[in-house]
Design a protein around this motif. Structure first.
Motif, PDB file in Angstrom:
ATOM      1  N   ASP A   1       0.945   4.095  -2.833  1.00 18.70           N
ATOM      2  CA  ASP A   1       0.229   5.164  -2.141  1.00 18.70           C
ATOM      3  C   ASP A   1      -0.102   6.335  -3.079  1.00 18.70           C
ATOM      4  O   ASP A   1      -1.236   6.843  -3.103  1.00 18.70           O
ATOM      5  CB  ASP A   1       1.114   5.660  -0.993  1.00 18.70           C
TER       6      ASP A   1
ATOM      7  N   LEU B   1      -0.661   6.504  -6.186  1.00 22.23           N
ATOM      8  CA  LEU B   1      -1.619   6.277  -7.268  1.00 22.23           C
ATOM      9  C   LEU B   1      -3.044   6.632  -6.859  1.00 22.23           C
ATOM     10  O   LEU B   1      -3.814   7.191  -7.608  1.00 22.23           O
ATOM     11  CB  LEU B   1      -1.562   4.809  -7.732  1.00 22.23           C
ATOM     12  N   TRP B   2      -3.391   6.209  -5.611  1.00 19.34           N
ATOM     13  CA  TRP B   2      -4.804   6.373  -5.197  1.00 19.34           C
ATOM     14  C   TRP B   2      -4.859   6.573  -3.690  1.00 19.34           C
ATOM     15  O   TRP B   2      -4.226   5.834  -2.920  1.00 19.34           O
ATOM     16  CB  TRP B   2      -5.593   5.113  -5.599  1.00 19.34           C
ATOM     17  N   ALA B   3      -5.626   7.554  -3.241  1.00 23.38           N
ATOM     18  CA  ALA B   3      -5.692   7.883  -1.820  1.00 23.38           C
ATOM     19  C   ALA B   3      -6.250   6.729  -0.982  1.00 23.38           C
ATOM     20  O   ALA B   3      -5.953   6.598   0.212  1.00 23.38           O
ATOM     21  CB  ALA B   3      -6.543   9.135  -1.605  1.00 23.38           C
ATOM     22  N   GLY B   4      -7.061   5.872  -1.604  1.00 24.62           N
ATOM     23  CA  GLY B   4      -7.686   4.731  -0.905  1.00 24.62           C
ATOM     24  C   GLY B   4      -6.661   3.780  -0.315  1.00 24.62           C
ATOM     25  O   GLY B   4      -6.911   3.128   0.700  1.00 24.62           O
TER      26      GLY B   4
ATOM     27  N   CYS C   1       0.823  -1.204   0.000  1.00 25.55           N
ATOM     28  CA  CYS C   1       0.000   0.000   0.000  1.00 25.55           C
ATOM     29  C   CYS C   1       0.863   1.263   0.000  1.00 25.55           C
ATOM     30  O   CYS C   1       0.565   2.232  -0.711  1.00 25.55           O
ATOM     31  CB  CYS C   1      -0.933   0.021   1.211  1.00 25.55           C
TER      32      CYS C   1
END
Lengths: 119, 703
Positions: free
Chosen positions: B175, B177-180, B171
Motif C-alpha cells: 500500500d 509504495l503506490w496509492a493505486g 495490496c
C-alpha cells in the motif's frame, strides 16, 4: 300369489283392534307380525281381531306368533280372534288343532261382535 | 477433497500440528519477552530477531491453518445441516465477541510498536493468535459452506475467492509504495463480495428447518455479523486498538488477513440473515408439511397397529389436534340410536352433547355436507354467548360411500375447536378433511370386520347345529322280513326343523316317527335333541303311537318356549296282527296305499307343546288299519305337499297319491326315490322348505 308380507293395524270400536295380514307369512316375515302384535298390545289393546282375508300362506313359524301372545292377552281378560281365513290357511290351523285354542270366525265383523261389550 | 483420508493418520497430523503450534507459541513468547523486554535497549534493535519472530509467527499460523483444515476436511461430503451451521456460527460469534471484550478490558501492553512488559508480551500474543484462530475458523467454515453446494464451478469460485483475499492482502502490504494499490484493494474487495454472493446464491438447506430454528439462526447470524464487522473494521481504528496492535506486532505483513476474512464473513452473515428473513413466511408451510408427513406416517402405523376402533379414533383425533393446534377435539357418530360421542379430547362427552342443545350449532355440526370453518362462534351464533370454551371450530363431515346405490351417507362429524377466535386457517380444513377420510375408512373397515366376524360366528353356529342334527338321525333302518322302511331328509337351508326316527314299542313291534319343529337353526336342533331323548326314554314303555305322543307332550309341555311347537306323527307296524297303528299330533296327513287304493289319513290331535296334557290326551286319536304285503305308508313333512313350482303352485296331495297307485315297489327305498323324483319334476332340485319322507312297505308271507 304375492310372496311379500305386509301387516297393518287399526283400532275398532269397543276397545278392539284389527290386525290385517296380507301375503305370505313364513319364518322370515313372522318377526314383522310379532313386532306389530307386540306394538298393539303395548298400546293397551288386548282385544284383537286378526284379519286373514288377504293372507295367502302361513307357515308353522307364523302360527307360533299367535301362541306367543294368547296367554298374555287372556290373562288381561282380552282375546285374539281369527277371522276370514282362506280354506288352505284354515287347513294348516286345523291340522295343528288350533281351532280348539282360538276362536275362528267367518268375517272380521263377526269376530268383532263376538267380544263382549265393555261395561 | 475426494481422496479418502485415513482418520487415524489425519488425527495424528492434527495432534502433531497442535503440539507444534503450542510449543512454537511458547517459544515465541519467551523469545519476544527476552529480546523486547528483558534485554531491550534502544541501540540494540536487531533486525535478525524481528525476522526470527516473524518466521515463528508464520509457523504458528501454518499450524493453526493446518489444524483447522484437517478439522473441516474430516467432515465428509460437506453436509450442511442446522446443527453444524448453528454450532459453527455460535462458536464464532461467542469467541469473537469474547475476544473483543477481553481485548478492550486488558491494559494496553504495547507502546510504540513494542511490548512494554512481560504481561504485554503474553496478552498481545494471545490476542493476536486468538484473532487468527477465529478468523481462520471463519474462513474454514465459509469455505465448507460454499463447497457444500457441490456445484461444478464451486471449486473454481472458491479458488477465485481465495485469490481475491490474497490479492487484497498483497495490496495492503505494498500500500505504502503506490496509492493505486489502495484503489486496487478496494476493487478487489467489491469483486470478492460479488463472488461471495454468487457463491451463496442458493441456501436450500434453510427451507427444510423449522420456524423455531430459523429464529435461533437469525439471532446467531446477527451476532456473527456484528462480530465480523467489528473485526473487519479494527484496522481502520488505528494502532490504538489492541487487536490491530497485537496482530501487527505478531506478524506485521499478515495483519490485514483477519480483517479481510471477517469482511467476507460479514457479507456471509448478512446474506444468511436476509435468506432466513426471506424463508420465514414459508416456515409455516414447511412445518405443516413436515407435521403432515409425520402424522400421515403415524396414521398408517395406527391403522395397522391399533386394536379397537375407539383407540384408533382417539389417536387420529389426537394427531389431528396437534397438527392444527386445536385445543380440543371429538368425533361424533350418528346412527339409529342417535348421537354417539367418541374419542373426545380435552372435553367430556356430556359437554359435547350439551352443545347439541343449541339448535343452530346442532345444525352446523350435523347437517353441513361440506367441511365448515367457524372463525368466531360469537359472530356466527350471537345467542350462544362467550361463556363456553368453544370460540372457533372446524367441522368435517364423515361420509360413507354406498357403492351399490352410488350415494354417500353421513355417518358422523370430526370436530376440532379452539378456545380463541380465529383459531384455524382455511388450510387446516384441507388437512382435516384428509383426517376425516381416514376416520371414515377406519370406521367402515371396523364395521366390515365386525360383520365378517358375525358371519363367521353364525357359520360356526350353523355347523354346530348341523352336526347335532345329523347325529340325531338314525343310521340303520330296522327292516325285517315282514316290512321294509327307508327315509330321507333334505334341509332347505343349512339347518332344518325336520326330524325322523325309528322306534320300538313295549310290545317289541317297530315303527317310525316324523316331526317338524317350528323354527330353524340351533334352537330347532336343540329341540330335536330333546325330542329324541324323550322318545328314546318313553318308547320302551309306550303301548303304541298315541301313547308315545301323549308321553312326549306330557314331558315337553311347559318346558317349551311359547311360540315353539312340534308337529309329529307316529306309525307302528304290528307284525303279528299285520296292522298299522297311526297317531298324529298336528302333523301333516299320512298317505296310505292299501291294495289298489290310496287314502289320506288324518287322525285328530293337537301339535305338541300348545295345549295342556288333559286337552291333548282328550283330542288325540289313534287309527288301526289292517294291511297286506305291498301296502305302503308314506309319512312326510309339509315341505313335501307344499312344494311349489316356478309359478308358486303347490304340488298338493293328489300327484303323490297318483304316483303311489301307479307304483309297484318291492323296497321302501323305491318309494322314497320315486317321491323325490316327483318333487324334482314339479319344482326342480332346490327346495324352499325342508323335505322329509319316511316310507314303510309291508312284506311277508302273502306277498
Amino acid at each position: 300369489m304375492n310372496k311379500n308380507f305386509t301387516v297393518t293395524s287399526e283400532p275398532l270400536s269397543n276397545g278392539c283392534c284389527v290386525v290385517r295380514l296380507m301375503g305370505y307369512l313364513d319364518a322370515h316375515t313372522a318377526t314383522l307380525l310379532e313386532e306389530t302384535m307386540q306394538g298393539v298390545i303395548t298400546q293397551g289393546c288386548n282385544r284383537i281381531v286378526v284379519d286373514f282375508e288377504e293372507l295367502e300362506y302361513i307357515s308353522s313359524a307364523g302360527l307360533g306368533v299367535f301362541m306367543v301372545f294368547i296367554e298374555e292377552v287372556r290373562a288381561d281378560r282380552g282375546d285374539i280372534k281369527l277371522a276370514a281365513m282362506k280354506p288352505k290357511v284354515f287347513t294348516v290351523f286345523d291340522l295343528l288343532g288350533f281351532p280348539a285354542l282360538f276362536e275362528i270366525h267367518q268375517t272380521v265383523a263377526l269376530a268383532h261382535a263376538a267380544f263382549p261389550t265393555t261395561t | 477433497m475426494n481422496t479418502v483420508r485415513d482418520p487415524l493418520t489425519s488425527k495424528n497430523v492434527r495432534t502433531v500440528l497442535l503440539v507444534a503450534g503450542i510449543a512454537l507459541i511458547v517459544v515465541r513468547i519467551v523469545l519476544q519477552a527476552l529480546w523486547s523486554v528483558v534485554w531491550y535497549s534502544e541501540s540494540s534493535n536487531n533486525m535478525l530477531v524481528d525476522v526470527l519472530l516473524n518466521i515463528v509467527s508464520d509457523l504458528i499460523l501454518v499450524c493453526i491453518a493446518g489444524t483447522i483444515f484437517y478439522i473441516y476436511a474430516e467432515r465428509k461430503h460437506h453436509e450442511v445441516s442446522y446443527d453444524s451451521v448453528a454450532g459453527s456460527v455460535a462458536f464464532y460469534a461467542v469467541s469473537a465477541l469474547a475476544l473483543l471484550f477481553v481485548s478492550a478490558l486488558v491494559p494496553a501492553g504495547i507502546d510504540g510498536g513494542r511490548p512494554i512488559n512481560v504481561v504485554g508480551v503474553i496478552t498481545s500474543n494471545l490476542v493476536a493468535i486468538g484473532t487468527f484462530i477465529i478468523s481462520l475458523v471463519l474462513a474454514g467454515f465459509i469455505a465448507h459452506m460454499l463447497l457444500s453446494r457441490r456445484h461444478m464451478r464451486t471449486h473454481i469460485l472458491l479458488y477465485m475467492q481465495v485469490a481475491v483475499v490474497i490479492g487484497i492482502w498483497g495490496c495492503t502490504i505494498v500500500d505504502a509504495l503506490w496509492a493505486g494499490f489502495a484503489i486496487l484493494a478496494f476493487l478487489l474487495s467489491i469483486a470478492g463480495v460479488v463472488l461471495m454472493l454468487m457463491n451463496m446464491r442458493r441456501l436450500n438447506w434453510l427451507s427444510s428447518i423449522s420456524f423455531d430454528r430459523k429464529i435461533r439462526l437469525l439471532w446467531l447470524s446477527v451476532c456473527g455479523a456484528f462480530a465480523s464487522i467489528v473485526f473487519a473494521l479494527t484496522p481502520s481504528f488505528g494502532s490504538e486498538d489492541y487487536i490491530t496492535a497485537s496482530t501487527d506486532l505478531f506478524v506485521h505483513s499478515g495483519a490485514a488477513v483477519p480483517a479481510i476474512i471477517n469482511m467476507f464473513g460479514f457479507v456471509f452473515f448478512v446474506r444468511l440473515f436476509i435468506a432466513i428473513i426471506g424463508s420465514l413466511p414459508n416456515s409455516g408451510i414447511v412445518d405443516r408439511r413436515s407435521d403432515e408427513v409425520e402424522s400421515l406416517a403415524g396414521l398408517t402405523r395406527l391403522m395397522t397397529g391399533t386394536a379397537t376402533v375407539e383407540d384408533l379414533l382417539k389417536s387420529v383425533t389426537g394427531h389431528a389436534m396437534r397438527v392444527c393446534h386445536a385445543h380440543g377435539a371429538w368425533c361424533e357418530l350418528y346412527d339409529e340410536d342417535g348421537l354417539h360421542v367418541i374419542a373426545a379430547q380435552m372435553v367430556h362427552e356430556d359437554w359435547v352433547r350439551s352443545l347439541h342443545a343449541n339448535e343452530a350449532l346442532h345444525r352446523m355440526l350435523t347437517q353441513s355436507a361440506k367441511p365448515i370453518l367457524v372463525d368466531s362462534v360469537e359472530d356466527a351464533l350471537p345467542a350462544y354467548g362467550r361463556s363456553v370454551g368453544l370460540q372457533s371450530f372446524v367441522a368435517i363431515p364423515l361420509l360413507r360411500e354406498n357403492k351399490r346405490q352410488k350415494t354417500t351417507e353421513r355417518t358422523g362429524t370430526l370436530v376440532m375447536f379452539s378456545t380463541v377466535e380465529f383459531g384455524f386457517e382455511s388450510d387446516d380444513m384441507r388437512l382435516l378433511t384428509a383426517f376425516g377420510d381416514t376416520i371414515s375408512v377406519a370406521l367402515e373397515q371396523a364395521k366390515l370386520l365386525e360383520a365378517a366376524l358375525a358371519t363367521e360366528r353364525l357359520q360356526k353356529e350353523v355347523e354346530v347345529a348341523r352336526s347335532i342334527q345329523s347325529s340325531l338321525l338314525p343310521r340303520n333302518a330296522p327292516s325285517t322280513e315282514s316290512f321294509d322302511i327307508d327315509s330321507v331328509t333334505i334341509p332347505a337351508h343349512d339347518v332344518g326343523g325336520d326330524y325322523y326316527d325309528y322306534v320300538c314299542f313295549s310290545s317289541g313291534s317297530h315303527g317310525a316317527i316324523i316331526a317338524d319343529v317350528s323354527g330353524k337353526g340351533v334352537p330347532a336342533a336343540l329341540y330335536m335333541a330333546t325330542l329324541k331323548g324323550v322318545v328314546l326314554a318313553e318308547m320302551r314303555s309306550a303301548l303304541g303311537p298315541a301313547d308315545l305322543l301323549r308321553r312326549v307332550n306330557t314331558t315337553l309341555h311347559g318346558s317349551m318356549e311359547r311360540h315353539t311347537y312340534i308337529t309329529m306323527a307316529c306309525v307302528e307296524f304290528d307284525a303279528t296282527c299285520r296292522s298299522l297303528r297311526l297317531a298324529r299330533a298336528g302333523h301333516t296327513p299320512t298317505i296310505l296305499r292299501r291294495g289298489d287304493k290310496t287314502f289320506v289319513i288324518t287322525p285328530g290331535g293337537f301339535a305338541i307343546g300348545i295345549v295342556s296334557p288333559e286337552v291333548f290326551d282328550a283330542a288325540l286319536e289313534e287309527v288301526v288299519i289292517a294291511v297286506e304285503a305291498g301296502d305302503i305308508c308314506l309319512l312326510t313333512t309339509d315341505g313335501v305337499t307344499e312344494r311349489r313350482d316356478a309359478n308358486l303352485v303347490e304340488i298338493g296331495l293328489a300327484p303323490i297319491m297318483d304316483m303311489l297307485e301307479a307304483l309297484k315297489p318291492t323296497t321302501a327305498n323305491e318309494v322314497v326315490v320315486s317321491t323325490m323324483a316327483l318333487l324334482e319334476e314339479h319344482a326342480g332340485s332346490e327346495p324352499h322348505d325342508d323335505i322329509t319322507i319316511v316310507a314303510l312297505i309291508v312284506r311277508g308271507a302273502n306277498a
